[in-house]
Write a protein that holds these residues in place. Structure first.
Motif, PDB file in Angstrom:
ATOM      1  N   SER A   1     131.177  -1.133 -15.336  1.00 21.85           N
ATOM      2  CA  SER A   1     130.547  -1.676 -14.025  1.00 21.85           C
ATOM      3  C   SER A   1     129.496  -0.547 -13.378  1.00 21.85           C
ATOM      4  O   SER A   1     128.887  -1.035 -12.253  1.00 21.85           O
ATOM      5  CB  SER A   1     131.780  -2.268 -12.996  1.00 21.85           C
ATOM      6  OG  SER A   1     132.494  -0.880 -12.654  1.00 21.85           O
ATOM      7  N   TYR A   2     129.862   0.413 -13.824  1.00 20.26           N
ATOM      8  CA  TYR A   2     129.112   1.670 -13.112  1.00 20.26           C
ATOM      9  C   TYR A   2     127.727   2.140 -13.903  1.00 20.26           C
ATOM     10  O   TYR A   2     127.133   2.796 -13.534  1.00 20.26           O
ATOM     11  CB  TYR A   2     130.073   2.704 -12.738  1.00 20.26           C
ATOM     12  CG  TYR A   2     130.948   2.869 -11.635  1.00 20.26           C
ATOM     13  CD1 TYR A   2     130.618   3.287 -10.482  1.00 20.26           C
ATOM     14  CD2 TYR A   2     132.126   2.310 -11.871  1.00 20.26           C
ATOM     15  CE1 TYR A   2     131.466   3.200  -9.491  1.00 20.26           C
ATOM     16  CE2 TYR A   2     133.044   2.082 -10.633  1.00 20.26           C
ATOM     17  CZ  TYR A   2     132.616   2.644  -9.580  1.00 20.26           C
ATOM     18  OH  TYR A   2     133.739   2.618  -8.563  1.00 20.26           O
ATOM     19  N   ILE A   3     127.794   1.727 -15.019  1.00 22.95           N
ATOM     20  CA  ILE A   3     126.523   2.150 -15.815  1.00 22.95           C
ATOM     21  C   ILE A   3     125.427   1.464 -15.411  1.00 22.95           C
ATOM     22  O   ILE A   3     125.225   0.263 -14.896  1.00 22.95           O
ATOM     23  CB  ILE A   3     126.879   1.460 -17.227  1.00 22.95           C
ATOM     24  CG1 ILE A   3     128.065   2.227 -17.849  1.00 22.95           C
ATOM     25  CG2 ILE A   3     125.735   1.898 -18.198  1.00 22.95           C
ATOM     26  CD1 ILE A   3     128.422   1.807 -19.345  1.00 22.95           C
ATOM     27  N   THR A   4     124.311   2.282 -15.315  1.00 17.41           N
ATOM     28  CA  THR A   4     123.159   1.845 -14.796  1.00 17.41           C
ATOM     29  C   THR A   4     121.921   2.571 -15.978  1.00 17.41           C
ATOM     30  O   THR A   4     122.411   3.109 -16.946  1.00 17.41           O
ATOM     31  CB  THR A   4     122.545   2.602 -13.631  1.00 17.41           C
ATOM     32  OG1 THR A   4     122.122   3.908 -13.725  1.00 17.41           O
ATOM     33  CG2 THR A   4     123.463   2.244 -12.471  1.00 17.41           C
ATOM     34  N   ALA A   5     120.665   1.715 -15.766  1.00 19.95           N
ATOM     35  CA  ALA A   5     119.383   2.474 -16.698  1.00 19.95           C
ATOM     36  C   ALA A   5     119.700   4.160 -16.871  1.00 19.95           C
ATOM     37  O   ALA A   5     119.014   4.603 -17.959  1.00 19.95           O
ATOM     38  CB  ALA A   5     118.214   1.945 -16.262  1.00 19.95           C
ATOM     39  N   LYS A   6     120.160   4.862 -15.819  1.00 21.82           N
ATOM     40  CA  LYS A   6     119.912   6.297 -15.901  1.00 21.82           C
ATOM     41  C   LYS A   6     121.162   6.755 -16.301  1.00 21.82           C
ATOM     42  O   LYS A   6     121.393   7.925 -16.453  1.00 21.82           O
ATOM     43  CB  LYS A   6     119.866   6.643 -14.322  1.00 21.82           C
ATOM     44  CG  LYS A   6     118.500   6.356 -13.740  1.00 21.82           C
ATOM     45  CD  LYS A   6     118.438   6.934 -12.163  1.00 21.82           C
ATOM     46  CE  LYS A   6     117.095   6.616 -11.428  1.00 21.82           C
ATOM     47  NZ  LYS A   6     117.037   7.090 -10.351  1.00 21.82           N
ATOM     48  N   THR A   7     122.333   6.045 -16.812  1.00 22.27           N
ATOM     49  CA  THR A   7     123.360   6.676 -17.269  1.00 22.27           C
ATOM     50  C   THR A   7     123.103   7.329 -18.625  1.00 22.27           C
ATOM     51  O   THR A   7     122.771   6.530 -19.513  1.00 22.27           O
ATOM     52  CB  THR A   7     124.539   5.487 -17.478  1.00 22.27           C
ATOM     53  OG1 THR A   7     124.616   4.857 -16.049  1.00 22.27           O
ATOM     54  CG2 THR A   7     125.951   6.205 -17.829  1.00 22.27           C
ATOM     55  N   LYS A   8     123.642   8.563 -18.832  1.00 24.08           N
ATOM     56  CA  LYS A   8     123.438   9.160 -19.886  1.00 24.08           C
ATOM     57  C   LYS A   8     124.786   9.660 -20.731  1.00 24.08           C
ATOM     58  O   LYS A   8     124.928   9.641 -21.847  1.00 24.08           O
ATOM     59  CB  LYS A   8     122.555  10.494 -19.583  1.00 24.08           C
ATOM     60  CG  LYS A   8     122.517  11.283 -21.046  1.00 24.08           C
ATOM     61  CD  LYS A   8     121.252  10.636 -21.644  1.00 24.08           C
ATOM     62  CE  LYS A   8     120.625  11.885 -22.753  1.00 24.08           C
ATOM     63  NZ  LYS A   8     119.925  12.683 -22.291  1.00 24.08           N
ATOM     64  N   ALA A   9     125.850   9.872 -19.815  1.00 29.25           N
ATOM     65  CA  ALA A   9     127.102  10.233 -20.477  1.00 29.25           C
ATOM     66  C   ALA A   9     128.098   9.868 -19.782  1.00 29.25           C
ATOM     67  O   ALA A   9     128.406   9.540 -18.565  1.00 29.25           O
ATOM     68  CB  ALA A   9     127.033  11.811 -20.421  1.00 29.25           C
ATOM     69  N   LEU A  10     129.487  10.243 -20.151  1.00 32.78           N
ATOM     70  CA  LEU A  10     130.690  10.152 -19.744  1.00 32.78           C
ATOM     71  C   LEU A  10     131.723  11.275 -19.983  1.00 32.78           C
ATOM     72  O   LEU A  10     131.463  11.857 -20.970  1.00 32.78           O
ATOM     73  CB  LEU A  10     131.393   8.719 -20.018  1.00 32.78           C
ATOM     74  CG  LEU A  10     133.030   8.715 -20.239  1.00 32.78           C
ATOM     75  CD1 LEU A  10     133.628   8.553 -18.832  1.00 32.78           C
ATOM     76  CD2 LEU A  10     133.482   7.558 -21.024  1.00 32.78           C
TER      77      LEU A  10
END
Length: 394
Positions: A158-167
């Motif tokens: 639910s927090y992933i966006t187009a800018k999410t690269k890593a966890l």
């Protein structure tokens, strides 16, 4: 001269500040029990120290290879296969000056300005600042004690966006002691694969577990090519001051980290590396006495915490910390001191009953305290009795 804007937004970790204040009070003659420091209270085992002495006599005093001695990288590869069911080649391994540098290297290599990194709360104090230093944006994901302080795959997605690269996450977790289960990691691996995320799995406490063995997410085929496994010798081998950390990673990340490290610290300490080979190749039973001691202390701490009505506790499954929710103290006055938050409570406990803890604010959760049980049972019992007594005075 003006500091870099990145440096201006950094603060020294609260763990360092509390440890220093506890030392200052102790030097003034106070009977301070320090439960704020994040290191084993054991000495490095003798067989490891002997290996270091031999390395000195064998003249391992010259520059080591940037990524680590080949023999050490081979030992780390054997360890990954033996303990984690992960096949890493030595070329996928980089040895650094502690796991903290390993994490720093990774984020400097994978992040571009504005990239987002998912960080479940509570998190180790340095994660968010390391992301910021690399130009990234930490995306903080709150969890609750009812969730055992873990973020499930659905919440992460639910927090992933187009800018999410890593966890990035730790399991066992510092500060909560939570351990992600096999099924939970499988679901997280699927989400990372779906959204093409890099996973940074901090496993520095992997051998300090109370129950089921901790699982490495890189052992799942769908996660292997996108996971960086962080580990080191500080916790399991009581070698915090030796400063040996390492990564197992896709080769392109390992090579980038090696290149970066060549411009920063070069190789890790040569003598510590030679001792690390012996440590990693030893049977795990050689250091299991520490885990047995930590488990006894954990049980004691759970018993003592149950006597403190203001504490709401989730039992740690690993590491050596208790992370109680202490929000029941907020708004109350003890010995004339109004407690507004966990920062106030941590300072109050240090100044009034000389027990040093760390506010959960340092770990992204301002309603908790981190209490280390890397101390003797006698000290732990005395510390928890002091806390219990003073919190009954409201």
């Amino acid at each position: 001269m003006v500091l870099s804007s990145k440096l201006q937004m950094l603060q020294p970790p609260a763990t360092i500040a509390m440890t220093q204040k506890a030392r200052d009070l102790k030097q003034q003659g106070n009977d301070v029990i320090s439960l704020s420091i994040g290191e084993p209270d054991f000495d490095t085992p003798d067989f490891i120290k002997e290996a270091a002495k031999q390395a000195i006599d064998q003249n391992y005093s010259h520059y080591p290879p940037i990524a680590g001695y080949p023999e050490l990288r081979e030992a780390i590869a054997r360890k990954f296969k033996r303990d984690n069911n992960i096949e890493y080649k030595p070329s996928q391994i980089v040895v650094s000056t502690g796991a903290k540098q390993s994490i720093y290297n990774v984020f400097q290599c994978i992040l571009n300005e504005g990239d987002e990194v998912l960080i479940p709360v509570p998190y180790w104090v340095t994660y968010a600042d390391i992301v910021r230093l690399a130009g990234g944006t930490p995306v903080i994901i709150q969890t609750t004690i009812e969730e055992d302080f873990k973020a499930n795959a659905a919440k992460l997605e639910s927090y992933i966006t187009a800018k999410t690269k890593a966890l990035i996450y730790s399991s066992p977790c510092n500060p909560s002691g939570s351990v992600y289960l096999n099924t939970e990691l499988k679901e997280i691996a699927a989400i990372a694969q779906k959204h093409d995320l890099i996973i940074i799995s901090d496993e520095i406490y992997e051998h300090i577990v109370y129950g089921e063995k901790a699982v490495s997410i890189a052992s799942f085929p769908e996660a292997y090519d996108r996971t960086v496994t962080i580990n080191g010798l500080s916790k399991a081998y009581a070698m915090t001051g030796w400063r040996i950390g390492y990564i197992g990673a896709p080769e392109w990340i390992a090579k980038a980290c090696e290149t970066l490290q060549s411009q920063i610290t070069s190789g890790a300490n040569s003598i510590a590396q030679r001792a690390a080979i012996v440590a990693l190749d030893a049977d795990l039973s050689e250091t299991h006495y520490m885990v047995e001691a930590f488990e006894k202390r954990k049980n004691l701490m759970m018993e003592k915490a149950a006597e403190i009505p203001a504490f709401k506790v989730s039992e740690p499954k690993g590491a050596f910390y208790l992370f109680p929710d202490v929000s029941a103290t907020f708004g109350k006055t003890y010995r004339g001191k109004l407690i507004k938050d966990a920062d106030d409570l941590a300072m109050f406990l240090l100044e009034e009953v000389h027990v040093s803890t760390v506010s959960g604010t340092a770990f992204g959760m301002d309603n908790c305290l981190r209490i280390s049980f890397a101390a003797s049972e006698k000290q732990l019992e005395e510390a928890m009795n002091r806390i219990k007594d003073v919190l009954q005075e409201a």
